[in-house]
Design a protein around this motif. Structure first.
Motif, PDB file in Angstrom:
ATOM      1  N   SER A   8       0.837  -1.180   0.000  1.00  0.00           N
ATOM      2  CA  SER A   8       0.000   0.000   0.000  1.00  0.00           C
ATOM      3  C   SER A   8       0.880   1.240   0.000  1.00  0.00           C
ATOM      4  CB  SER A   8      -0.903  -0.017   1.235  1.00  0.00           C
ATOM      5  OG  SER A   8      -1.706   1.132   1.281  1.00  0.00           O
ATOM      6  N   LEU A  25      -2.027   9.309 -12.466  1.00  0.00           N
ATOM      7  CA  LEU A  25      -2.275   7.917 -12.067  1.00  0.00           C
ATOM      8  C   LEU A  25      -3.383   7.308 -12.912  1.00  0.00           C
ATOM      9  CD1 LEU A  25      -2.156   8.138  -8.152  1.00  0.00           C
ATOM     10  CD2 LEU A  25      -0.398   7.194  -9.666  1.00  0.00           C
ATOM     11  N   ILE A  30      -3.550   3.291 -12.991  1.00  0.00           N
ATOM     12  CA  ILE A  30      -3.175   2.820 -11.660  1.00  0.00           C
ATOM     13  C   ILE A  30      -4.332   3.160 -10.723  1.00  0.00           C
ATOM     14  CG2 ILE A  30      -1.579   3.100  -9.729  1.00  0.00           C
ATOM     15  CD1 ILE A  30       0.593   3.765 -11.818  1.00  0.00           C
ATOM     16  N   HIS A  32      -6.574   3.910  -7.541  1.00  0.00           N
ATOM     17  CA  HIS A  32      -6.326   4.562  -6.254  1.00  0.00           C
ATOM     18  C   HIS A  32      -7.668   4.921  -5.656  1.00  0.00           C
ATOM     19  CE1 HIS A  32      -7.280   8.463  -8.134  1.00  0.00           C
ATOM     20  NE2 HIS A  32      -6.666   7.950  -9.184  1.00  0.00           N
ATOM     21  N   GLU A  49      -5.045   9.767  -0.420  1.00  0.00           N
ATOM     22  CA  GLU A  49      -5.398   8.670  -1.325  1.00  0.00           C
ATOM     23  C   GLU A  49      -4.498   7.489  -1.027  1.00  0.00           C
ATOM     24  OE1 GLU A  49      -7.392   8.440  -4.487  1.00  0.00           O
ATOM     25  OE2 GLU A  49      -8.427  10.225  -3.765  1.00  0.00           O
ATOM     26  N   THR A  50      -4.879   6.336  -1.468  1.00  0.00           N
ATOM     27  CA  THR A  50      -4.029   5.166  -1.321  1.00  0.00           C
ATOM     28  C   THR A  50      -4.038   4.342  -2.597  1.00  0.00           C
ATOM     29  OG1 THR A  50      -3.484   3.279   0.091  1.00  0.00           O
ATOM     30  CG2 THR A  50      -5.802   3.666  -0.317  1.00  0.00           C
ATOM     31  N   ILE A  51      -2.908   3.702  -2.845  1.00  0.00           N
ATOM     32  CA  ILE A  51      -2.786   2.733  -3.924  1.00  0.00           C
ATOM     33  C   ILE A  51      -2.477   1.420  -3.221  1.00  0.00           C
ATOM     34  CG2 ILE A  51      -1.481   2.012  -5.957  1.00  0.00           C
ATOM     35  CD1 ILE A  51      -0.620   4.982  -6.242  1.00  0.00           C
ATOM     36  N   ILE A  63       4.736   3.961 -10.977  1.00  0.00           N
ATOM     37  CA  ILE A  63       4.539   5.042 -10.001  1.00  0.00           C
ATOM     38  C   ILE A  63       5.791   5.911  -9.924  1.00  0.00           C
ATOM     39  CG2 ILE A  63       4.142   5.567  -7.563  1.00  0.00           C
ATOM     40  CD1 ILE A  63       2.497   2.880  -7.506  1.00  0.00           C
TER      41      ILE A  63
END
Length: 119
Positions: A8, A25, A30, A32, A49-51, A63
């Motif tokens: 993460s 992104l 990607i 998110h 935000e999170t990936i 990334i």
């Protein structure tokens, strides 16, 4: 931050950096998502935000390339990577390969653009 089966990356986006970084992104496909935080204490204004992906599927290279290209596009942009050991790395001047090595040990990435796209 890597946890065995999944990884993460937490992104904190300030000022005018949010929309353009998230668009980069999206363009790279990607996924998110926002993190909703509730607290009774004052907080810095920013978008979080999170990936998240399975560790072997995390697009570290993509990334890292987005971070470098995003910084290079405007002088008003800065990315700071906070690591598990408490180190703060200012990504400006780093190559995508160097950033790719740092991302798996990151706890938070702060994205800032001090000028709006109209400036």
């Amino acid at each position: 931050m890597s946890h065995g089966k999944y990884s993460s990356i937490r992104l904190t986006l300030f000022k005018h950096g949010g929309d353009s970084f998230l668009a980069a992104l999206d363009e790279a496909k990607i996924p998110h998502g926002p993190i909703r935080m509730f607290t009774s204490r004052p907080q810095a204004s920013g978008i979080v935000e999170t990936i998240t992906a399975l560790s072997e599927a995390m697009p570290w290279n993509a990334i890292a390339k987005i971070i470098v290209a995003w910084i290079d596009a405007r002088k008003s942009r800065e990315v700071m990577i906070y690591t598990e050991s408490g180190e703060v790395i200012h990504a400006k001047g780093y190559s995508a390969t160097e950033i790719q090595k740092i991302l798996p040990i990151s706890t938070n990435i702060v994205i800032i653009d001090t000028k709006s796209s109209g400036d």
